[in-house]
Design a protein around this motif. Structure first.
Motif, PDB file in Angstrom:
ATOM      1  N   SER A 194       0.830  -1.204   0.000  1.00  0.00           N
ATOM      2  CA  SER A 194       0.000   0.000   0.000  1.00  0.00           C
ATOM      3  C   SER A 194       0.868   1.259   0.000  1.00  0.00           C
ATOM      4  O   SER A 194       0.494   2.271  -0.592  1.00  0.00           O
ATOM      5  CB  SER A 194      -0.944  -0.003   1.199  1.00  0.00           C
ATOM      6  OG  SER A 194      -0.237  -0.305   2.364  1.00  0.00           O
ATOM      7  N   TRP A 195       2.039   1.200   0.651  1.00  0.00           N
ATOM      8  CA  TRP A 195       2.921   2.369   0.621  1.00  0.00           C
ATOM      9  C   TRP A 195       3.444   2.608  -0.767  1.00  0.00           C
ATOM     10  O   TRP A 195       3.528   3.733  -1.242  1.00  0.00           O
ATOM     11  CB  TRP A 195       4.076   2.185   1.612  1.00  0.00           C
ATOM     12  CG  TRP A 195       3.630   2.444   2.993  1.00  0.00           C
ATOM     13  CD1 TRP A 195       3.225   1.517   3.909  1.00  0.00           C
ATOM     14  CD2 TRP A 195       3.473   3.718   3.611  1.00  0.00           C
ATOM     15  NE1 TRP A 195       2.836   2.147   5.055  1.00  0.00           N
ATOM     16  CE2 TRP A 195       2.984   3.488   4.910  1.00  0.00           C
ATOM     17  CE3 TRP A 195       3.706   5.029   3.189  1.00  0.00           C
ATOM     18  CZ2 TRP A 195       2.714   4.534   5.795  1.00  0.00           C
ATOM     19  CZ3 TRP A 195       3.433   6.070   4.081  1.00  0.00           C
ATOM     20  CH2 TRP A 195       2.946   5.808   5.361  1.00  0.00           C
ATOM     21  N   PHE A 227       1.963   1.767  -3.452  1.00  0.00           N
ATOM     22  CA  PHE A 227       0.838   2.290  -4.242  1.00  0.00           C
ATOM     23  C   PHE A 227       0.691   3.797  -4.037  1.00  0.00           C
ATOM     24  O   PHE A 227       0.507   4.554  -4.977  1.00  0.00           O
ATOM     25  CB  PHE A 227      -0.454   1.576  -3.843  1.00  0.00           C
ATOM     26  CG  PHE A 227      -1.681   2.135  -4.500  1.00  0.00           C
ATOM     27  CD1 PHE A 227      -2.036   1.745  -5.774  1.00  0.00           C
ATOM     28  CD2 PHE A 227      -2.466   3.080  -3.851  1.00  0.00           C
ATOM     29  CE1 PHE A 227      -3.156   2.267  -6.396  1.00  0.00           C
ATOM     30  CE2 PHE A 227      -3.587   3.611  -4.462  1.00  0.00           C
ATOM     31  CZ  PHE A 227      -3.930   3.201  -5.730  1.00  0.00           C
ATOM     32  N   LEU A 228       0.776   4.223  -2.769  1.00  0.00           N
ATOM     33  CA  LEU A 228       0.567   5.645  -2.471  1.00  0.00           C
ATOM     34  C   LEU A 228       1.659   6.517  -3.076  1.00  0.00           C
ATOM     35  O   LEU A 228       1.441   7.693  -3.364  1.00  0.00           O
ATOM     36  CB  LEU A 228       0.507   5.864  -0.965  1.00  0.00           C
ATOM     37  CG  LEU A 228      -0.807   5.457  -0.318  1.00  0.00           C
ATOM     38  CD1 LEU A 228      -0.789   5.770   1.156  1.00  0.00           C
ATOM     39  CD2 LEU A 228      -1.964   6.187  -0.990  1.00  0.00           C
ATOM     40  N   LEU A 229       2.871   5.957  -3.233  1.00  0.00           N
ATOM     41  CA  LEU A 229       3.927   6.767  -3.833  1.00  0.00           C
ATOM     42  C   LEU A 229       3.860   6.734  -5.353  1.00  0.00           C
ATOM     43  O   LEU A 229       4.389   7.612  -6.012  1.00  0.00           O
ATOM     44  CB  LEU A 229       5.301   6.280  -3.356  1.00  0.00           C
ATOM     45  CG  LEU A 229       5.634   6.679  -1.922  1.00  0.00           C
ATOM     46  CD1 LEU A 229       6.935   6.058  -1.480  1.00  0.00           C
ATOM     47  CD2 LEU A 229       5.707   8.197  -1.783  1.00  0.00           C
ATOM     48  N   SER A 240       0.819   5.819  -7.476  1.00  0.00           N
ATOM     49  CA  SER A 240      -0.427   6.180  -8.130  1.00  0.00           C
ATOM     50  C   SER A 240      -0.656   7.689  -8.269  1.00  0.00           C
ATOM     51  O   SER A 240      -1.151   8.131  -9.309  1.00  0.00           O
ATOM     52  CB  SER A 240      -1.578   5.520  -7.376  1.00  0.00           C
ATOM     53  OG  SER A 240      -2.780   5.916  -7.900  1.00  0.00           O
ATOM     54  N   PRO A 241      -0.312   8.506  -7.250  1.00  0.00           N
ATOM     55  CA  PRO A 241      -0.568   9.942  -7.417  1.00  0.00           C
ATOM     56  C   PRO A 241       0.151  10.542  -8.614  1.00  0.00           C
ATOM     57  O   PRO A 241      -0.323  11.520  -9.188  1.00  0.00           O
ATOM     58  CB  PRO A 241      -0.046  10.546  -6.115  1.00  0.00           C
ATOM     59  CG  PRO A 241      -0.140   9.462  -5.127  1.00  0.00           C
ATOM     60  CD  PRO A 241       0.159   8.205  -5.887  1.00  0.00           C
ATOM     61  N   LEU A 242       1.283   9.951  -9.013  1.00  0.00           N
ATOM     62  CA  LEU A 242       2.008  10.520 -10.150  1.00  0.00           C
ATOM     63  C   LEU A 242       1.163  10.429 -11.414  1.00  0.00           C
ATOM     64  O   LEU A 242       1.055  11.385 -12.173  1.00  0.00           O
ATOM     65  CB  LEU A 242       3.338   9.779 -10.355  1.00  0.00           C
ATOM     66  CG  LEU A 242       4.350   9.991  -9.242  1.00  0.00           C
ATOM     67  CD1 LEU A 242       5.570   9.123  -9.458  1.00  0.00           C
ATOM     68  CD2 LEU A 242       4.744  11.455  -9.169  1.00  0.00           C
ATOM     69  N   PHE A 282      -5.798  -6.181  -5.425  1.00  0.00           N
ATOM     70  CA  PHE A 282      -4.754  -5.508  -4.653  1.00  0.00           C
ATOM     71  C   PHE A 282      -5.062  -5.575  -3.158  1.00  0.00           C
ATOM     72  O   PHE A 282      -6.106  -5.103  -2.713  1.00  0.00           O
ATOM     73  CB  PHE A 282      -4.634  -4.053  -5.099  1.00  0.00           C
ATOM     74  CG  PHE A 282      -3.458  -3.340  -4.527  1.00  0.00           C
ATOM     75  CD1 PHE A 282      -2.184  -3.628  -4.962  1.00  0.00           C
ATOM     76  CD2 PHE A 282      -3.630  -2.400  -3.532  1.00  0.00           C
ATOM     77  CE1 PHE A 282      -1.095  -2.969  -4.434  1.00  0.00           C
ATOM     78  CE2 PHE A 282      -2.546  -1.737  -2.999  1.00  0.00           C
ATOM     79  CZ  PHE A 282      -1.270  -2.035  -3.456  1.00  0.00           C
ATOM     80  N   ASN A 286      -8.921  -0.575  -0.109  1.00  0.00           N
ATOM     81  CA  ASN A 286      -8.499   0.030  -1.366  1.00  0.00           C
ATOM     82  C   ASN A 286      -9.195   1.357  -1.619  1.00  0.00           C
ATOM     83  O   ASN A 286      -8.631   2.263  -2.217  1.00  0.00           O
ATOM     84  CB  ASN A 286      -8.778  -0.934  -2.526  1.00  0.00           C
ATOM     85  CG  ASN A 286      -7.735  -2.029  -2.584  1.00  0.00           C
ATOM     86  OD1 ASN A 286      -6.644  -1.877  -2.028  1.00  0.00           O
ATOM     87  ND2 ASN A 286      -8.065  -3.124  -3.221  1.00  0.00           N
ATOM     88  N   LEU A 298      -7.228   3.921   0.085  1.00  0.00           N
ATOM     89  CA  LEU A 298      -5.970   4.138  -0.643  1.00  0.00           C
ATOM     90  C   LEU A 298      -6.190   5.017  -1.864  1.00  0.00           C
ATOM     91  O   LEU A 298      -5.408   5.949  -2.107  1.00  0.00           O
ATOM     92  CB  LEU A 298      -5.411   2.791  -1.115  1.00  0.00           C
ATOM     93  CG  LEU A 298      -4.654   1.949  -0.101  1.00  0.00           C
ATOM     94  CD1 LEU A 298      -4.190   0.659  -0.754  1.00  0.00           C
ATOM     95  CD2 LEU A 298      -3.464   2.721   0.425  1.00  0.00           C
ATOM     96  N   ALA A 308      -4.618   8.653  -2.599  1.00  0.00           N
ATOM     97  CA  ALA A 308      -3.837   8.898  -3.817  1.00  0.00           C
ATOM     98  C   ALA A 308      -4.398  10.086  -4.580  1.00  0.00           C
ATOM     99  O   ALA A 308      -3.650  10.952  -5.052  1.00  0.00           O
ATOM    100  CB  ALA A 308      -3.829   7.650  -4.694  1.00  0.00           C
ATOM    101  N   ALA A 355      -2.653  13.701  -5.340  1.00  0.00           N
ATOM    102  CA  ALA A 355      -2.537  14.219  -6.703  1.00  0.00           C
ATOM    103  C   ALA A 355      -3.140  15.618  -6.791  1.00  0.00           C
ATOM    104  O   ALA A 355      -2.621  16.486  -7.497  1.00  0.00           O
ATOM    105  CB  ALA A 355      -3.211  13.280  -7.686  1.00  0.00           C
ATOM    106  N   LEU A 383       6.384  12.505  -1.530  1.00  0.00           N
ATOM    107  CA  LEU A 383       6.359  12.432  -2.989  1.00  0.00           C
ATOM    108  C   LEU A 383       6.965  13.694  -3.604  1.00  0.00           C
ATOM    109  O   LEU A 383       7.737  13.621  -4.547  1.00  0.00           O
ATOM    110  CB  LEU A 383       4.913  12.255  -3.450  1.00  0.00           C
ATOM    111  CG  LEU A 383       4.733  11.601  -4.797  1.00  0.00           C
ATOM    112  CD1 LEU A 383       5.380  10.237  -4.816  1.00  0.00           C
ATOM    113  CD2 LEU A 383       3.263  11.449  -5.106  1.00  0.00           C
TER     114      LEU A 383
END
Lengths: 690, 188
Positions: free
Chosen positions: A126-127, A129-131, A133-135, A197, B4, B7, B11, B15, B60
């Motif tokens: 999950s970590w 994913f968090l780093l 997916s936002p990109l 996932f 999920n 999550l 996310a 963003a 990030l």
């Protein structure tokens, strides 16, 4: 020299940072700063980062000099402490050392490498994913923001100007963006669940070669399931807080190896059924199920969407929403689901290659999933679902953006596959498409019920009116495209070369041409949203580029491809009235206009509804109604009928024929353009033929 | 293990922080706009999710642009945490309450950001605010106090705007989405 892995290099970086901050500034930090800053300059790959270091460190140096240098103290009559200046210089060198070392590490471990190794590493996924997916999401937000900005600009919202103007425009830009993204949240989270996932505490990874140790064994699925794969009896879906069901299903079932083709118009309940079958109710689709819904003999609500993912896959219409955002190639994206199932690498590899082959995208294997066309992305979404080897596959308008010729071959591949593997297929599509590869339908949705047989013929007759709207006596052209050329910044050859065309009052022109010919670009030029390289677009004799945004918006109505992206009010009425905010009408007249527009677009009695709670056709009609409250000279419609079922299409055509404006429409539907557009403009090779 | 759905929300909010933050700097607005996502996450899913959103946002940023953002991760965490608890106390039910929440967030931000700025960066940011700090220290203020004043001065408007925008977004959410988030009830 052996390559140092991302994590070892991170440790090295951490030690370096610790040393730079902790050791005495002179000589240690100074030497370290020299070394790392020197490395940034000397390592050719990192040299482009030197600018970032300089842009940060030089203003910082100025700040240090101002605050600690003592010049101001002297000015205000204080005393200078040399020790403080030395301390400040030391701190500046420490920061220089840390910043340079960080830039070196970032260059050594670029984001794709970092994310791949995070997913292969021992950190919880999950970590990672968090780093990761936002990109991807931030990229999608940037694209979306540009679309929203354009849509609002064409509605007369100023984007440049004084600070106050920009600040007030911010609402019209930020709200549609944020609301739109939040509106898609359930679809995105359902897609992530569907990829399994988080189903197992540890996932396997193709990147972590040779390690097959303590992988959890999959529970052996009862492969010999002989009953119906899905069986619904007296089932219904209730929206939260409502007593009348949104969708009722008296009886429906599908057996292993069979294909069920279900037809339904916009908002008829197709996606609701897909949510019910994939276990997405109530987690991703608020509401409740009543009656009997069994999948593989089990009550569907007994498992979550995530727990159903190895057995049930639903592919939704918008493929962009089902991307994981954690991968950098199509092949990795297809492997993402099986990896989450903690399968052995060899098995994953077989599944991935087979799924790519079935979907016909083996040649796209190394492409970036975020850069695919609509049709290619839909094939990727299909391949990702196939790689999970589901026993129930639900396709919710999953082929809408794929080229018709490919749809047929995909359908026959899927049918054969289903028969051989005993998979059940549930295909949901819009009615009235006799060329659909799944034809004929065995079921249809009508008035909130799922019934056997094909849907009855559309009650609304398609509009016939090929005749022009009674022409005004004044025959001066509305729109003149005069020797227009356009070139995108940085391109060597122009996209459009000296185009010429004329449109008279009330005339309707269809703009056709292959993908990428520049149709949307030409529409934007006509709306004054882009500047031509040379030549001009004249509206009533005046170049559109020279008009103020407000005036342009009053005379030109633009319906964008994704027209619903502009919505930001919480009621349909508010959204439509926004178009009249600058007009001189009295409040009563505005309400009257709004009511007329809503009845012309089939939205009567929906004034107080939230636009984002409506179905996709109604949402598009909200944008149409926003154009409809005003009367200008020109309407620009970019693929206006995409996603309409026959009934909404007929309603839209009626609306269009009732308009007095001249119309230019982009469309890929030859039947629609041939029937309703007397003038045809065809764009190809940068030239316009009229 | 986080669901999920949580999550994906985090996310998305990260963003939004990144996207709106970049937009604000390209539009040359005098506010950052880079914590709207954090406040939004806190309003929808509570203080802990808000905190995680803030933390990962800055990590990030660190990966994209360099370590400075990562050093300020505790500040972003505090924003999410305080916004979440303020929502639980019902501060986001009214417009005035949201403004107060913005002020409260600014105060906590000041508590956390001031020591980081002072001891890690010597009170220097490399922006126009340095003139202000330099002036204050020159006329006899302590460095710590001067930095605290500039932190309040540069953050107050931004945090109030973030609270108001996040509140308005949650209010405008369609019922279908609203019903998925228990926290949305705290925002009338």
């Amino acid at each position: 020299m052996r390559k140092i892995g991302p994590f070892r290099s991170f440790l090295l970086w951490a030690v370096w940072v610790g040393g730079s901050m902790g050791l005495p500034a002179f000589p240690f930090a100074a030497v370290m700063a020299g070394l790392s800053a020197g490395a940034v300059l000397l390592w050719p790959r990192a040299r482009r980062r030197a600018k970032a270091v300089a842009l940060f460190m030089l203003p910082l140096a100025l700040g240090f000099w101002l605050i600690h240098g003592g010049a101001l103290q002297l000015f205000f009559g204080g005393s200078v402490q040399p020790s403080r200046a030395v301390w400040a210089l030391g701190l500046w060198l420490r920061i220089l050392s840390v910043i340079s070392a960080s830039q070196l590490w970032l260059e050594y471990v670029p984001p794709p490498v970092l994310i791949r190794s995070l997913f292969a590493g021992r950190l919880p996924a999950s970590w990672a994913f968090l780093l990761a997916s936002p990109l991807l999401l931030a990229e999608q937000i940037r694209t979306r923001a540009a679309q929203v900005r354009e849509a609002q600009l064409s509605r007369g919202v100023p984007v440049h100007g004084t600070f106050l103007e920009r600040a007030s425009s911010l609402t019209a830009l930020v709200f549609p963006l944020v609301l739109g993204m939040l509106n898609e949240l359930p679809a995105r989270s359902a897609a992530l669940d569907m990829k399994g996932f988080g189903l197992f505490p540890r996932r396997s990874s193709l990147a972590r070669e040779g390690e097959t140790g303590a992988l959890p064994a999959l529970e052996p699925a009862p492969q010999t399931f002989n009953g119906k794969v899905a069986e619904l009896r007296e089932a219904a879906f209730l929206a939260p807080g409502e007593t009348k069901p949104v969708l009722e299903i008296p009886e429906f079932s599908v057996a292993p190896g069979d294909t069920a083709f279900l037809e339904g118009g916009n908002g008829s309940g197709k996606s609701t059924l897909a949510s019910m079958l994939s276990g997405a109710v109530p987690e991703h689709r608020g509401g409740s199920i009543s009656g009997n819904v069994r999948v593989l003999g089990e009550d569907v609500t007994a498992r979550t969407c995530l727990a159903w993912s190895p057995d049930v896959q639903a592919v939704q219409q918008n493929p962009v929403l089902s991307l994981s955002g954690c991968t950098f190639t199509v092949r990795e994206e297809v492997a993402f689901g099986p990896e989450n199932l903690a399968l052995p690498p060899a098995e994953i590899r077989t599944r991935v290659e087979r799924a790519l082959d079935l979907a016909g995208i083996t040649h796209l294997g190394d492409r970036n999933p975020a850069c695919l066309s609509g049709g290619e992305a839909q094939k990727l979404a299909l391949a990702s679902a196939l790689a999970m080897t589901p026993r129930l596959l639900v396709l919710d308008e999953a082929f809408s953006r794929i080229h018709p010729a490919d749809r047929h071959s995909l359908a026959s591949v899927l049918r054969r596959q289903a028969r051989e593997e005993g998979t059940a297929l549930v295909v949901l599509e819009k009615p009235g498409n006799a060329s659909s590869p799944w034809f004929p339908p065995a079921w249809h949705f009508r008035d909130g019920r799922l019934l056997p047989g094909p849907s009855p013929v559309c009650s609304r007759r398609p509009a016939a009116g090929s005749s022009l709207f009674p022409e005004k006596k004044d025959d001066r052209p509305v729109l003149v495209i005069d020797d227009l050329s356009f070139r995108w910044k940085g391109e060597t050859s122009p996209l459009l070369r000296s185009l010429n065309a004329v449109l008279r009052p009330g005339e309707r022109a269809a703009l056709t041409g292959p993908n990428g010919a520049g149709k949307s670009t030409l529409m934007r030029l006509c709306a004054g949203l882009l500047e031509p390289e040379c030549g001009a677009v004249l509206l009533g004799g005046v170049p559109v580029g020279s008009m103020a945004p407000g005036e342009r918006a009053a005379r030109i109505g633009f319906l964008f491809q994704d027209a619903e992206r502009q919505i930001f009010h919480s009621t349909v009425a508010g959204e439509v009235l926004f178009s009249l905010r600058k007009s001189a009408l009295s409040p009563d007249e505005r309400m009257e206009r709004m009511r007329q527009a809503l009845s012309a677009t089939g939205l009567s009695r929906k004034e107080e509804k939230h636009p984002l709670d409506l179905n996709s056709a109604e949402r598009r009609m909200v944008a149409v109604a926003s154009l409809s409250v005003r009367e200008g000279d020109l309407l620009l419609l970019d693929e206006p009928t995409r996603d309409f079922d026959p009934e909404w299409q007929a309603r839209f055509e009626e609306w269009m024929l009732s308009r007095r404006e001249a119309i230019v429409a982009v469309s890929h539907d030859p039947e629609f353009t041939g029937r309703l557009f007397p003038v045809s403009w065809s764009l190809g090779g940068g030239r316009l033929t009229t | 293990m986080m669901k999920n759905r949580t999550l994906v929300l985090i996310a998305l909010c990260i963003a939004l922080n990144i996207g709106l933050g970049q937009a604000a700097s390209t539009l040359k607005l005098p506010i950052f706009l880079d914590s709207i996502g954090t406040v939004l996450a806190a309003l929808l899913m509570g203080p802990w999710v808000g905190m995680a959103t803030g933390l990962v946002t800055n990590l990030l940023w660190g990966v994209i642009s360099g370590p400075v953002a990562a050093a300020f991760a505790p500040v972003a965490m505090v924003i999410g945490l305080v916004a979440g608890f303020a929502a639980r106390k019902g501060l986001f039910r009214t417009l005035g309450g949201a403004v107060i929440a913005g002020v409260v967030i600014t105060l906590f931000v000041t508590l956390v950001a001031t020591p980081i700025r002072t001891y890690l960066f010597g009170g220097v940011t490399g922006s126009g605010a340095d003139f202000f700090v330099a002036y204050l220290t020159a006329v006899g203020q302590k460095l710590l106090q001067s930095v605290a004043l500039t932190v309040i001065w540069t953050n107050l408007v931004d945090k109030i705007v973030a609270c108001l925008v996040a509140q308005a977004v949650v209010r405008q959410l369609p019922g279908r989405i609203r019903s998925l988030f228990p926290g949305a009830e705290n925002v009338a």
